[in-house]
Design a protein around this motif. Structure first.
Motif, PDB file in Angstrom:
ATOM      1  N   PRO A  13       0.824  -1.223   0.000  1.00 19.24           N
ATOM      2  CA  PRO A  13       0.000   0.000   0.000  1.00 19.24           C
ATOM      3  C   PRO A  13       0.854   1.267   0.000  1.00 19.24           C
ATOM      4  CG  PRO A  13      -0.722  -1.516   1.710  1.00 19.24           C
ATOM      5  CD  PRO A  13       0.509  -2.113   1.122  1.00 19.24           C
ATOM      6  N   ASN A  37       1.119   3.674  -2.945  1.00 16.23           N
ATOM      7  CA  ASN A  37      -0.022   4.473  -3.386  1.00 16.23           C
ATOM      8  C   ASN A  37       0.356   5.928  -3.676  1.00 16.23           C
ATOM      9  OD1 ASN A  37      -2.422   6.060  -3.320  1.00 16.23           O
ATOM     10  ND2 ASN A  37      -3.507   4.365  -2.381  1.00 16.23           N
ATOM     11  N   TRP A  38       0.866   6.631  -2.689  1.00 14.59           N
ATOM     12  CA  TRP A  38       1.199   8.048  -2.877  1.00 14.59           C
ATOM     13  C   TRP A  38       2.446   8.221  -3.725  1.00 14.59           C
ATOM     14  CZ3 TRP A  38       0.341  12.310   1.249  1.00 14.59           C
ATOM     15  CH2 TRP A  38      -1.038  12.407   1.532  1.00 14.59           C
ATOM     16  N   LEU A  39       3.399   7.293  -3.580  1.00 11.24           N
ATOM     17  CA  LEU A  39       4.624   7.409  -4.377  1.00 11.24           C
ATOM     18  C   LEU A  39       4.281   7.355  -5.858  1.00 11.24           C
ATOM     19  CD1 LEU A  39       6.822   5.070  -2.182  1.00 11.24           C
ATOM     20  CD2 LEU A  39       7.213   7.497  -2.526  1.00 11.24           C
ATOM     21  N   GLU A  44       2.578  10.541  -6.949  1.00 10.43           N
ATOM     22  CA  GLU A  44       3.566  11.594  -7.167  1.00 10.43           C
ATOM     23  C   GLU A  44       4.198  11.454  -8.554  1.00 10.43           C
ATOM     24  OE1 GLU A  44       6.907  11.422  -4.551  1.00 10.43           O
ATOM     25  OE2 GLU A  44       7.663  13.362  -5.197  1.00 10.43           O
ATOM     26  N   LEU A  78       3.865  14.301 -11.397  1.00  5.22           N
ATOM     27  CA  LEU A  78       5.019  15.096 -11.798  1.00  5.22           C
ATOM     28  C   LEU A  78       5.684  14.573 -13.068  1.00  5.22           C
ATOM     29  CD1 LEU A  78       6.610  15.734  -8.296  1.00  5.22           C
ATOM     30  CD2 LEU A  78       5.030  17.153  -9.551  1.00  5.22           C
ATOM     31  N   MET A  79       5.544  13.287 -13.371  1.00  3.01           N
ATOM     32  CA  MET A  79       6.227  12.741 -14.542  1.00  3.01           C
ATOM     33  C   MET A  79       5.240  12.284 -15.612  1.00  3.01           C
ATOM     34  SD  MET A  79       9.387  12.573 -15.272  1.00  3.01           S
ATOM     35  CE  MET A  79      10.669  12.138 -14.122  1.00  3.01           C
ATOM     36  N   ASP A 139      -6.552   5.478  -6.441  1.00  3.39           N
ATOM     37  CA  ASP A 139      -6.889   6.888  -6.212  1.00  3.39           C
ATOM     38  C   ASP A 139      -6.120   7.773  -7.201  1.00  3.39           C
ATOM     39  OD1 ASP A 139      -7.747   9.243  -5.166  1.00  3.39           O
ATOM     40  OD2 ASP A 139      -6.655   9.110  -3.283  1.00  3.39           O
ATOM     41  N   ARG A 142      -5.792  10.640  -8.496  1.00  3.87           N
ATOM     42  CA  ARG A 142      -5.929  12.099  -8.550  1.00  3.87           C
ATOM     43  C   ARG A 142      -4.537  12.707  -8.530  1.00  3.87           C
ATOM     44  NH1 ARG A 142      -8.496  13.862  -3.484  1.00  3.87           N
ATOM     45  NH2 ARG A 142      -7.497  12.009  -2.646  1.00  3.87           N
ATOM     46  N   LEU A 158      -1.577  14.832  -6.958  1.00  2.00           N
ATOM     47  CA  LEU A 158      -1.219  14.881  -5.538  1.00  2.00           C
ATOM     48  C   LEU A 158      -0.642  16.235  -5.158  1.00  2.00           C
ATOM     49  CD1 LEU A 158      -0.981  13.132  -2.976  1.00  2.00           C
ATOM     50  CD2 LEU A 158       1.325  12.621  -3.649  1.00  2.00           C
ATOM     51  N   LEU A 159       0.328  16.718  -5.938  1.00  2.00           N
ATOM     52  CA  LEU A 159       1.040  17.933  -5.550  1.00  2.00           C
ATOM     53  C   LEU A 159       0.598  19.150  -6.357  1.00  2.00           C
ATOM     54  CD1 LEU A 159       4.419  16.142  -5.242  1.00  2.00           C
ATOM     55  CD2 LEU A 159       3.415  17.420  -3.393  1.00  2.00           C
ATOM     56  N   MET A 160       0.242  18.939  -7.631  1.00  2.00           N
ATOM     57  CA  MET A 160      -0.137  20.064  -8.470  1.00  2.00           C
ATOM     58  C   MET A 160      -1.662  20.235  -8.423  1.00  2.00           C
ATOM     59  SD  MET A 160       2.878  20.707  -9.418  1.00  2.00           S
ATOM     60  CE  MET A 160       2.713  22.000 -10.632  1.00  2.00           C
ATOM     61  N   PRO A 200       5.537  18.667 -14.422  1.00  2.00           N
ATOM     62  CA  PRO A 200       6.724  19.513 -14.251  1.00  2.00           C
ATOM     63  C   PRO A 200       8.058  18.779 -14.156  1.00  2.00           C
ATOM     64  CG  PRO A 200       5.203  19.738 -12.402  1.00  2.00           C
ATOM     65  CD  PRO A 200       4.534  18.888 -13.384  1.00  2.00           C
ATOM     66  N   LEU A 208     -14.465   8.560  -2.428  1.00  2.00           N
ATOM     67  CA  LEU A 208     -13.453   8.701  -1.382  1.00  2.00           C
ATOM     68  C   LEU A 208     -14.067   8.830   0.008  1.00  2.00           C
ATOM     69  CD1 LEU A 208     -11.245  11.191  -3.372  1.00  2.00           C
ATOM     70  CD2 LEU A 208     -10.857   8.761  -3.077  1.00  2.00           C
ATOM     71  N   ILE A 241      -2.078  17.360   0.196  1.00  2.00           N
ATOM     72  CA  ILE A 241      -0.796  18.058   0.311  1.00  2.00           C
ATOM     73  C   ILE A 241      -0.528  18.845  -0.962  1.00  2.00           C
ATOM     74  CG2 ILE A 241       0.198  16.384   1.905  1.00  2.00           C
ATOM     75  CD1 ILE A 241       1.737  15.281  -0.576  1.00  2.00           C
ATOM     76  N   GLY A 242       0.580  19.521  -1.015  1.00  2.00           N
ATOM     77  CA  GLY A 242       0.964  20.242  -2.220  1.00  2.00           C
ATOM     78  C   GLY A 242       0.925  21.750  -2.045  1.00  2.00           C
ATOM     79  N   ALA A 247       3.604  -2.251   5.803  1.00  2.44           N
ATOM     80  CA  ALA A 247       2.916  -2.183   4.516  1.00  2.44           C
ATOM     81  C   ALA A 247       2.799  -0.742   4.034  1.00  2.44           C
ATOM     82  CB  ALA A 247       1.536  -2.814   4.634  1.00  2.44           C
ATOM     83  N   TRP A 248       2.597   0.196   4.960  1.00  3.38           N
ATOM     84  CA  TRP A 248       2.422   1.597   4.578  1.00  3.38           C
ATOM     85  C   TRP A 248       3.744   2.351   4.527  1.00  3.38           C
ATOM     86  CZ3 TRP A 248      -1.669   3.814   2.355  1.00  3.38           C
ATOM     87  CH2 TRP A 248      -2.864   3.094   2.385  1.00  3.38           C
ATOM     88  N   PHE A 269       6.256  12.162   4.023  1.00  3.52           N
ATOM     89  CA  PHE A 269       5.369  11.827   2.902  1.00  3.52           C
ATOM     90  C   PHE A 269       4.645  10.507   3.181  1.00  3.52           C
ATOM     91  CE2 PHE A 269       4.772  10.193  -1.467  1.00  3.52           C
ATOM     92  CZ  PHE A 269       4.179  11.291  -2.073  1.00  3.52           C
ATOM     93  N   GLN A 301       0.592   9.823   4.422  1.00  4.65           N
ATOM     94  CA  GLN A 301      -0.197   8.865   3.660  1.00  4.65           C
ATOM     95  C   GLN A 301      -0.926   7.882   4.593  1.00  4.65           C
ATOM     96  OE1 GLN A 301       0.622   5.901  -0.031  1.00  4.65           O
ATOM     97  NE2 GLN A 301       2.293   6.081   1.382  1.00  4.65           N
TER      98      GLN A 301
END
Lengths: 182, 420
Positions: free
Chosen positions: A116, A119-121, A124, A128-129, A138, A140, A142-144, A152, B24, B68-69, B240-241, B386, B390
């Protein structure tokens, strides 16, 4: 006393578990990079996480690289690469799994079902890439901001530049400032 | 253009689309049974700019969506346009509570890529900086965590001690907060003459100060009520997280990179890794308090080790490290190297490395990819905050909104560390 299986070589295990999946192995500065087929990323990661003797139970990082150079050239199998840095706490071993992705449709299956933490990695990297992670739970930004165009961190995105404003050129520069237009 | 004032503006329905968050939050939020509430972006206990979209049933948290961001600084992209040595000054703006850790991980990634040696004395100085950073960062964590839960005086005491560490950083680097003191191949310059007396005096004083904090909090019934059994995170869920550092060790997982993969000579120091049992807010508190004592122990050993450590404060490899100023008057070689390093920088092979160290918050990793030239192709920092943000939804489910404040404080997040 718990019996722990002796540590195994991840390349050998992968080659016998999923023949033909390993495309390249690079050793540099004591680190191992295994380049695998992006279509097979989920089975590869499951083998690395679950096989006794490997047990890569910790997802350290997902980094995306853009090999684009000015002129639009790149000397790799694909313009983009995704590097998964995984760690086995039991055997104290780090490993980099790398997939090269196509320039036109950079997409790979999400590994957030395996760890899990990805997920955020992945969000990201997606933000960004501009790499699409298929079946991401999910997807969506994350940063922009949601309405941002472009990604960017791609190498063809230039860094912004703002002319320095002094008293002698203040008015001239104000005319060209990128203020929001009505 | 006419501006609508509050009095003549028509009262309208909310125009946003509920579809955006449909999958969500729960169905109950869409019918209005539960309440959607924004905590942040500027809330004192979000420890920076973090927005938490909460779905609340009364005061109980049903869903938490971290957003975040808001601080996105573009540091990774900025470093790609700089030479490697100049990139170091960007890294300490990320995690502004422990700049030296960020310096260290970036420098170590460069050293690994170009196979650059670091003399023993420089290694010991690095350990001193890293451990002082750990204490300084933990002091801010303790102070703000305590103030989140209503204890004002601890905050003032912690900042008093932190001030002494910042003074020492100023002696080293000329900067209190953003000291870019570590460089590829060692450190910027040798320790100043007033540094060691200041460090000795701090080390003599510090254990009593930690005793004081513990007297105020460790067995305080209010503190126990607010922290025990709150935000429990099981070891397998934590792994896991991707949770790391003291937040992971609070759950009883014995993983400290200083022990597992020692760097900067950490294998020569004698220290323990404090572990928790229950994985709640209180255990994470106890782990960090004990960590401060262990850091003190390491600092004592480093001070003893320093006089006998061989080598200078920086590598002698002139291809990567500029020559001393004094040499420029006598040696043409020195002038050439100086000129090349400050105009062009040094070249790094088209290869990639990943280096991770134990920052005060957990595993901070640097993925560095060279181009064969003087500027990096890609720099990516994996930062503990980060990963911890999460995992907030996992930890906060079915807790009260007041507990969320305790949970956010206990995982020690820094938003600069999160949005690079």
């Amino acid at each position: 006393m718990v019996n722990i299986d002796p540590a195994k070589n991840p390349v050998e295990v992968l080659n016998s578990a999923i023949p033909g999946v390993v495309q390249d192995v690079v050793e540099f500065a004591g680190e191992t990079t295994i380049v695998v087929d992006p279509q097979q990323i989920i089975p590869v990661m499951r083998v690395l996480r679950d096989t006794p003797g490997l047990i890569f139970n910790f997802m350290s990082d997902v980094s995306a690289v853009d090999y684009w150079e000015p002129g639009g050239v790149y000397d790799r199998p694909g313009r983009f690469a995704v590097c998964y840095h995984i760690y086995s706490m039991l055997y104290n071993v780090r490993l980099r799994v790398k997939v090269y992705l196509d320039e036109d449709e950079p997409e790979v299956e999400t590994v957030s079902t395996v760890w899990p933490a990805a997920n955020w990695l992945e969000r990201e990297a997606m933000d960004l890439m501009g790499i699409t992670f298929l079946n991401h739970p999910d997807p969506r930004r994350l940063l922009m901001p949601d309405d941002w165009h472009g990604h960017p961190h791609r190498r063809d995105t230039p860094l912004g530049y703002e002319t320095v404003q002094f008293s002698f050129n203040a008015e001239e520069i104000m005319k060209h400032k990128p203020f929001a237009k009505e | 253009m006419a501006v609508n004032t509050a009095s003549d503006a028509p009262i309208t329905e909310w125009q946003g689309s509920i579809e955006d968050i449909k999958n969500l939050v729960t169905e109950r939020a869409l019918t209005g049974e539960t309440m959607l509430l924004n905590m942040g972006p500027h809330h004192p206990s979000t420890h920076g700019v973090l927005r938490l979209l909460l779905e609340l049933d009364g005061e109980e948290i049903v869903t938490c969506l971290p957003d975040i961001g808001y601080l996105h600084t573009g540091i990774e992209k900025t470093i790609e346009s700089k030479t490697y040595e100049k990139g170091v000054t960007c890294t300490d703006r990320m995690d502004y509570l422990s700049p030296m850790s960020n310096n260290a991980v970036f420098c170590m990634a460069i050293e690994k890529l170009v196979d650059l040696d670091v003399p023993e004395r420089a290694q010991v100085i690095r350990v001193i900086c890293l451990e002082l950073s750990r204490i300084a960062s933990h002091l801010v964590w303790l102070g703000t965590h305590a103030i989140d839960l209503g204890a004002m005086s601890v905050f003032l005491y912690c900042f008093r001690e932190r001030e002494k560490i910042l003074d020492m950083f100023e002696m080293l680097s000329g900067q209190r907060m953003m000291g870019s003191y570590l460089r590829p191949g060692g450190v910027w310059r040798d320790l100043t003459s007033d540094f060691m007396p200041a460090l000795e005096s701090f080390l003599d004083d510090f254990p009593r100060r930690v005793d004081d904090y513990e007297k105020l909090l460790t067995s305080n019934p209010l503190w126990l009520d607010r922290t025990q059994g709150i935000g429990v995170i099981e070891p397998d869920v934590a792994l896991a997280w991707g949770i790391s550092g003291a937040s992971l060790r609070g759950s009883g997982v014995n993983w400290d990179i200083r022990k597992a993969m020692p760097y900067s000579g950490y294998e020569q120091y004698d220290f323990d890794v404090p572990l928790g049992e229950h994985g709640d807010v209180y255990d994470r508190y106890i782990c960090r308090i004990k960590e401060m004592r262990e850091s003190h122990k390491i600092l004592r050993q480093a001070v003893k080790r320093l006089p006998s450590a061989s080598g200078g404060f920086r590598s002698d490899n002139r291809k990567f490290v500029p020559p001393p100023r004094a040499e420029l008057g006598q040696s043409m070689e020195a002038v050439i190297h100086h000129f090349k390093l400050w105009t062009e920088g040094f070249s790094v092979p088209d290869q990639e490395v990943y280096v991770a160290i134990e920052s005060p918050r957990g595993e901070i990793g640097c993925y560095l990819h060279g181009t064969g030239g003087t500027r990096p192709r890609r720099v990516h920092f994996k930062t503990p905050s980060f990963m911890h943000i999460q995992a907030i939804p996992e930890m906060s489910r079915n807790h009260m909104i007041a507990d969320l404040v305790a949970i956010v404080g206990s995982i020690d997040i820094v938003l600069g560390d999160c949005d690079r």
